[in-house]
Design a protein around this motif. Structure first.
Motif, PDB file in Angstrom:
ATOM      1  N   MET A 144      -7.691   4.138  -5.204  1.00 20.98           N
ATOM      2  CA  MET A 144      -6.772   5.263  -5.035  1.00 20.98           C
ATOM      3  C   MET A 144      -6.855   6.188  -6.254  1.00 20.98           C
ATOM      4  O   MET A 144      -6.916   5.707  -7.390  1.00 20.98           O
ATOM      5  CB  MET A 144      -5.335   4.763  -4.870  1.00 20.98           C
TER       6      MET A 144
ATOM      7  N   ARG B  62       0.308   4.261  -2.559  1.00 23.47           N
ATOM      8  CA  ARG B  62      -0.030   5.590  -2.058  1.00 23.47           C
ATOM      9  C   ARG B  62       0.913   6.645  -2.644  1.00 23.47           C
ATOM     10  O   ARG B  62       0.489   7.705  -3.101  1.00 23.47           O
ATOM     11  CB  ARG B  62       0.006   5.602  -0.526  1.00 23.47           C
TER      12      ARG B  62
ATOM     13  N   SER C 254       0.077   7.173  -6.249  1.00 26.49           N
ATOM     14  CA  SER C 254      -1.178   7.921  -6.328  1.00 26.49           C
ATOM     15  C   SER C 254      -0.923   9.413  -6.094  1.00 26.49           C
ATOM     16  O   SER C 254      -1.426  10.266  -6.835  1.00 26.49           O
ATOM     17  CB  SER C 254      -2.172   7.374  -5.294  1.00 26.49           C
ATOM     18  N   GLU C 255      -0.148   9.722  -5.081  1.00 26.52           N
ATOM     19  CA  GLU C 255       0.171  11.127  -4.779  1.00 26.52           C
ATOM     20  C   GLU C 255       0.885  11.784  -5.952  1.00 26.52           C
ATOM     21  O   GLU C 255       0.598  12.935  -6.295  1.00 26.52           O
ATOM     22  CB  GLU C 255       1.012  11.208  -3.505  1.00 26.52           C
TER      23      GLU C 255
ATOM     24  N   GLU D 112       0.814  -1.219   0.000  1.00 28.47           N
ATOM     25  CA  GLU D 112       0.000   0.000   0.000  1.00 28.47           C
ATOM     26  C   GLU D 112       0.846   1.267   0.000  1.00 28.47           C
ATOM     27  O   GLU D 112       0.455   2.263  -0.611  1.00 28.47           O
ATOM     28  CB  GLU D 112      -0.949  -0.007   1.194  1.00 28.47           C
TER      29      GLU D 112
END
Length: 172
Positions: A161, A117, A120-121, A113
């Motif tokens: 996400m 993450r 995604s950011e 994850e």
């Protein structure tokens, strides 16, 4: 032209006819199975060979690291690249996004994850999707989720996400 007996050893030589025949033969075997070929550049690390592979029918190439992909992007060797090692940290995700601006498709793997993450950011910062594959460990004990259930859970996480485009699974 240099004669073989005049070469100092050790020396790397390539029989171009054999190389071309091997590339054609490998591609024909893969084509016969109705699947796509995405050769890993670690076997040769030569952009001109990657160009030959793509000209023969490979759908793209596979690289381990961003720096390797960058060499092949700079050489115009491929417009579809898969990076097979987790991209971690803002410096690396920014590098990824800069490289993805330069080719049609740059896909990465993820096995947790935190990696998703961060991707995604980066996608949100740059306003575009990051295509990913969930990496699965199939017994080598290196990278990847450890079970089908873990892969499903991580895929569900990825699909929720922002700016992540889940494209499937990868196993090595």
């Amino acid at each position: 032209m240099t004669k073989v007996q005049d070469l100092e050893t050790p020396v790397v030589t390539i029989d171009l006819d054999r190389l071309e025949n091997n590339i054609k033969h490998a591609q024909a075997l893969i084509d016969a199975q109705g699947i796509k070929n995405r050769p890993h550049i670690k076997t040769h690390k030569i952009p001109d060979i990657a160009k030959m592979q793509i000209a023969t029918g490979a759908s793209g190439i596979t690289c381990q690291k961003l720096s390797e992909a960058e060499v092949f992007i700079d050489a115009g060797a491929a417009d579809d690249i898969l990076i097979t090692f987790n991209i971690v940290g803002e410096q690396k995700t920014e590098h990824l996004m800069r490289l993805s601006d330069r080719i049609e498709k740059l896909t990465v793997v993820a096995d947790n994850e935190d990696v998703i993450r961060g991707l995604s950011e980066a996608g949100v910062r740059h306003g575009r999707d990051v295509p990913i594959l969930i990496e699965n460990d199939v017994g080598f004990g290196r990278n990847g989720v450890q079970s089908p259930e873990a892969a499903l859970s991580l895929a569900r996480y990825a699909m929720n996400m922002p700016r992540i485009r889940f494209e499937g699974l990868m196993a090595f």
